[in-house]
Enzyme design. Structure first.
Site, PDB file in Angstrom:
ATOM      1  N   CYS A   1       8.482   5.586  -0.629  1.00 24.36           N
ATOM      2  CA  CYS A   1       7.079   5.590  -1.031  1.00 24.36           C
ATOM      3  C   CYS A   1       6.759   4.206  -1.614  1.00 24.36           C
ATOM      4  O   CYS A   1       7.302   3.829  -2.669  1.00 24.36           O
ATOM      5  CB  CYS A   1       6.854   6.679  -2.077  1.00 24.36           C
ATOM      6  SG  CYS A   1       5.165   6.717  -2.668  1.00 24.36           S
ATOM      7  N   GLY A   2       5.919   3.455  -0.939  1.00 24.18           N
ATOM      8  CA  GLY A   2       5.602   2.091  -1.367  1.00 24.18           C
ATOM      9  C   GLY A   2       4.798   2.045  -2.653  1.00 24.18           C
ATOM     10  O   GLY A   2       5.115   1.279  -3.578  1.00 24.18           O
TER      11      GLY A   2
ATOM     12  N   ASN B   1       7.991  14.406  -2.336  1.00 23.52           N
ATOM     13  CA  ASN B   1       6.589  14.647  -1.989  1.00 23.52           C
ATOM     14  C   ASN B   1       6.043  15.798  -2.841  1.00 23.52           C
ATOM     15  O   ASN B   1       6.814  16.564  -3.455  1.00 23.52           O
ATOM     16  CB  ASN B   1       6.473  15.019  -0.506  1.00 23.52           C
ATOM     17  CG  ASN B   1       6.420  13.796   0.390  1.00 23.52           C
ATOM     18  OD1 ASN B   1       5.814  12.791   0.039  1.00 23.52           O
ATOM     19  ND2 ASN B   1       7.044  13.894   1.550  1.00 23.52           N
TER      20      ASN B   1
ATOM     21  N   CYS C   1      -1.691   4.733   0.754  1.00 25.26           N
ATOM     22  CA  CYS C   1      -0.272   4.914   1.105  1.00 25.26           C
ATOM     23  C   CYS C   1       0.334   3.530   1.304  1.00 25.26           C
ATOM     24  O   CYS C   1      -0.092   2.776   2.201  1.00 25.26           O
ATOM     25  CB  CYS C   1      -0.160   5.748   2.378  1.00 25.26           C
ATOM     26  SG  CYS C   1       1.532   5.993   2.900  1.00 25.26           S
ATOM     27  N   GLY C   2       1.324   3.184   0.487  1.00 27.61           N
ATOM     28  CA  GLY C   2       1.895   1.823   0.498  1.00 27.61           C
ATOM     29  C   GLY C   2       2.699   1.517   1.751  1.00 27.61           C
ATOM     30  O   GLY C   2       2.526   0.456   2.366  1.00 27.61           O
ATOM     31  N   THR C   3       3.591   2.451   2.146  1.00 28.54           N
ATOM     32  CA  THR C   3       4.332   2.218   3.396  1.00 28.54           C
ATOM     33  C   THR C   3       3.352   2.273   4.570  1.00 28.54           C
ATOM     34  O   THR C   3       3.560   1.622   5.596  1.00 28.54           O
ATOM     35  CB  THR C   3       5.456   3.258   3.594  1.00 28.54           C
ATOM     36  OG1 THR C   3       4.914   4.575   3.395  1.00 28.54           O
ATOM     37  CG2 THR C   3       6.613   3.036   2.628  1.00 28.54           C
TER      38      THR C   3
END
Ligand SMILES: N[C@@H](CCC[C@H](N)C(=O)O)C(=O)O
EC number: 5.1.1.7
Length: 257
Positions: free
Chosen positions: A74-75, A65, A198-200
């Site tokens: 992290c997607g 991060n 944010c992917g996830t």
């Protein structure tokens, strides 16, 4: 010592990418990672990702991060790493790589990355929110309108509050646009602010919206501050599998610092 870096973004979630196949990066140097992610003193990014060799698969992903600490999946970063691996010639248009939450399959065509995400078996439904883990922990809160929301202040209150406390969670505020489309704004742990995507997080939102009956579709469109993403999945008896996060991953620039 100079550090060569590559900057990528996926729907506005931006990352410093480093080719660490020769293991030259000091992985325990939290200050150096935070410096590279600093938007005033460094390159500037929501996170930093190392691409490393893997004995069996195409590569390994190590994610930090912006605060300098290694974190969970992290997607968007995974999608950008697939594009980076293609730029480096590590893959052509298909990848299998290992991340902290396990193996990921991916394809890339014309800058659009399809990334397979973790299966989800546990969706905790509470009165005003849903909690689930899609590789990273996500609190999903349904709202009627999120345009004027102070995401940083509302998000940090939830992220640091009970039951999450210091370990924390990412926080997603969701507004329904139609049966197939939701608008999402996310407060990210480790960035400690709103990010543009944010992917996830959108993966968690798509599954949460299905699990709570807000949609009966298995292809869900997510409008985020930095663009549009899509999540597809199969579901059997509450078991979400064959989960795919789909969207653009874009090279921005490279340099030495
Ligand atoms: N931006 C990410 C999520 C990154 C991890 C997160 N900040 C955490 O520490 O849980 C994504 O696209 O999934």
């Amino acid at each position: 010592m100079q550090q060569t870096f590559y900057k990528y973004q996926g729907t506005g979630n931006d990352f410093v990418m480093i080719d660490n196949r020769l293991q030259t990066f000091d992985k325990n140097n939290t200050k150096q990672v935070a410096f590279l992610c600093d938007r005033r003193f460094g390159v500037g990014a929501d996170g930093l990702i190392l691409l490393e060799n893997h004995p069996e698969y195409d590569f390994k992903m190590v994610y930090y991060n912006a605060d300098g600490n290694e974190s969970t999946m992290c997607g968007n970063g995974g999608r950008c790493l697939v594009a980076f691996a293609q730029q480096l010639g590590v893959i052509t248009n298909k990848a299998v790589f290992e991340a902290i939450d396990g193996l990921h399959h991916a394809t890339i065509e014309n800058g659009i990355v399809h990334l397979q995400m973790l299966d989800v078996d546990v969706v905790e439904k509470h009165d005003n929110h849903v909690f689930l883990n899609t590789g990273s922990p996500h609190h999903v809160q349904f709202e009627t309108a999120i345009e004027d929301f102070d995401i940083k202040s509302k998000g940090s209150g939830i992220r640091y509050g009970a039951p999450y406390n210091q370990e924390g969670t990412n926080v997603n505020f969701v507004q329904k646009i139609s049966d197939t489309t939701f608008r999402v704004r996310t407060y990210e742990r480790g960035v400690e602010d709103e990010t543009l995507s944010c992917g996830t997080g959108v993966t968690a939102v798509a599954i949460a919206m299905h699990a709570t009956g807000e949609t009966n579709q298995s292809t869900v469109n997510l409008n985020v501050e930095g663009g549009k993403l899509q999540v597809r999945f199969d579901v059997e008896n509450g078991h979400y599998h064959n989960v795919w996060l789909i969207g653009p991953a874009t090279y921005v620039f490279e340099g030495n610092i």
